[in-house]
Each structure stands twice: as structure tokens, then as C-alpha cells.
Design a protein around this motif. Sequence first.
Motif, PDB file in Angstrom:
ATOM      1  N   GLU A  43     172.422  29.956  40.972  1.00 58.65           N
ATOM      2  CA  GLU A  43     171.643  28.756  40.679  1.00 58.65           C
ATOM      3  C   GLU A  43     171.095  28.102  41.945  1.00 58.65           C
ATOM      4  O   GLU A  43     170.111  27.354  41.889  1.00 58.65           O
ATOM      5  N   ARG A 102     180.374  27.521  43.143  1.00 61.71           N
ATOM      6  CA  ARG A 102     180.194  28.037  41.791  1.00 61.71           C
ATOM      7  C   ARG A 102     178.706  28.269  41.506  1.00 61.71           C
ATOM      8  O   ARG A 102     178.330  29.277  40.902  1.00 61.71           O
ATOM      9  N   ALA A 103     177.864  27.341  41.964  1.00 65.19           N
ATOM     10  CA  ALA A 103     176.421  27.494  41.764  1.00 65.19           C
ATOM     11  C   ALA A 103     175.878  28.668  42.558  1.00 65.19           C
ATOM     12  O   ALA A 103     174.971  29.382  42.104  1.00 65.19           O
ATOM     13  N   TRP A 104     176.405  28.891  43.761  1.00 69.83           N
ATOM     14  CA  TRP A 104     175.994  30.055  44.543  1.00 69.83           C
ATOM     15  C   TRP A 104     176.346  31.342  43.799  1.00 69.83           C
ATOM     16  O   TRP A 104     175.522  32.262  43.719  1.00 69.83           O
ATOM     17  N   GLU A 105     177.568  31.387  43.264  1.00 65.39           N
ATOM     18  CA  GLU A 105     178.008  32.598  42.560  1.00 65.39           C
ATOM     19  C   GLU A 105     177.181  32.841  41.303  1.00 65.39           C
ATOM     20  O   GLU A 105     176.951  33.992  40.914  1.00 65.39           O
ATOM     21  N   ARG A 106     176.736  31.784  40.642  1.00 66.59           N
ATOM     22  CA  ARG A 106     175.897  31.943  39.444  1.00 66.59           C
ATOM     23  C   ARG A 106     174.452  32.282  39.805  1.00 66.59           C
ATOM     24  O   ARG A 106     173.668  32.632  38.927  1.00 66.59           O
ATOM     25  N   GLY A 128     179.602  25.807  32.646  1.00 67.77           N
ATOM     26  CA  GLY A 128     178.640  26.886  32.422  1.00 67.77           C
ATOM     27  C   GLY A 128     177.371  26.798  33.229  1.00 67.77           C
ATOM     28  O   GLY A 128     176.648  27.785  33.355  1.00 67.77           O
ATOM     29  N   SER A 129     177.054  25.627  33.767  1.00 68.57           N
ATOM     30  CA  SER A 129     175.860  25.481  34.609  1.00 68.57           C
ATOM     31  C   SER A 129     176.096  24.337  35.575  1.00 68.57           C
ATOM     32  O   SER A 129     176.939  23.461  35.331  1.00 68.57           O
ATOM     33  N   ASP A 187     178.001  20.802  34.936  1.00 73.81           N
ATOM     34  CA  ASP A 187     179.137  20.452  35.793  1.00 73.81           C
ATOM     35  C   ASP A 187     178.943  19.059  36.398  1.00 73.81           C
ATOM     36  O   ASP A 187     179.870  18.242  36.441  1.00 73.81           O
ATOM     37  N   ASP A 245     184.422  23.842  34.811  1.00 75.30           N
ATOM     38  CA  ASP A 245     183.320  24.794  34.677  1.00 75.30           C
ATOM     39  C   ASP A 245     182.697  24.639  33.298  1.00 75.30           C
ATOM     40  O   ASP A 245     183.262  25.058  32.289  1.00 75.30           O
TER      41      ASP A 245
END
Length: 208
Positions: free
Chosen positions: A154, A148-152, A87-88, A92, A85
Amino acid sequence: MSSRSPGNGSGNGRTGRPRSAAADAAILGATRAALVELGWSKLTLGDVAARAGVAKTTLYRRWAGKNELVVDAVAVLFDELELRDRGSLRADIEDVVLQFAALLDRPETRTSLMAVIAEATNDDALRARIRTTIVDRQKRLVLVGRERAWERGELPREADPEAAARSADLIFDVVAGAVVHRALVSGEPVDAEWAGILASVLLGGLGA
């Protein structure tokens, strides 16, 4: 990242004494060393057993033949990859691309991967084993990154599971294909600048 025992899931249905992780690691390491030194055609299970310091019967209890053994020897190297991770999604992607390139730069990885790909061109069973043991296992990186991108926030979540699965396959193919071609076919450097360009191209497509 969780580890897995080399050769698991081969479906050979063999039973017997419990597997030794140390013996497995020695055998797979010896396989890669033999490939670098001898090449595919001259590699034998007897040579691998001698290098690993185990009986040849130990290899045959674990692997049906050279094809299975070599694919598993390659697969454990790719299991070292992880999607950290950063941060973006962009960071990543860049990070895992550079990890992948560093892995391909190792002689044992490069030689082993090229050998199994060459042999698989005329061997459907070997090609299927590469797909299930290496490719399908590494698609986990795409799934982790996308979640992870969905959760952020993005990327928008895909409502259709089948469409999401197809897009995950395509993302993997684009990244893996680009890095392998750049590193092993073109022989050009996979550096931070190039990883950034690839990430931009990929993110542009995902955004669309």
C-alpha cells in the motif's frame, strides 16, 4: 500487545525488593482517581498511598515524586491502544483513531492528560518524561502500521532510514494532534465519519 511494568525505564536506579505488579496497578489507579477528584494541585502521594492501601514509602521506592507518578499513571492507559489488522491501512487508521478517542473520553484519561500537559508547560523535565514515557512509546503504532502497509504494497518503502524516522514522527504528530484537539480542545465528536476524513487526508499525504 505486550505489556510493560508501570514506571519501568524511569532511570532512578533504585534497587530493593522485586516490584509488585498488583501494587503498581493499585497505585496508578489510585493516582488517576485522585486526579479526577482532587486535581493536580491537591493531589499528594500520601492521599494516593491511602487510596491504594500501601505505605507512602512504597511509592517513594518506585517514583521520585508526583510528576513521575502521574505521567506513569497516564502512560499505562495509552499502552492499551493497539493497531489491529483491519485489512487495509485506511481501516487500520480509522480503527486506532476511534480507540484513541474512546480512551480520551474516559474521565481518568482526560483529566490526567490535561493535568500533566498543563504542568509540563513550565517544567522541562516533566515534558521530557511525557515524551519518553508516553509519546515515544506510542510511536510503535505508526511503525507497526507502516510496516504492515509496506508488506501489503500500500505504501512504497523509504530507502533513507532518517527520512523514514522523520515521516513516522510526523504521522504520529498529525494523528495524535488532530484527535487530541478535536476531542479535548474543540469538544467535537470523533466518530467514524470524522475518522474516515482524517484517514483520507493522511493517506493523501502519504501517497504524495
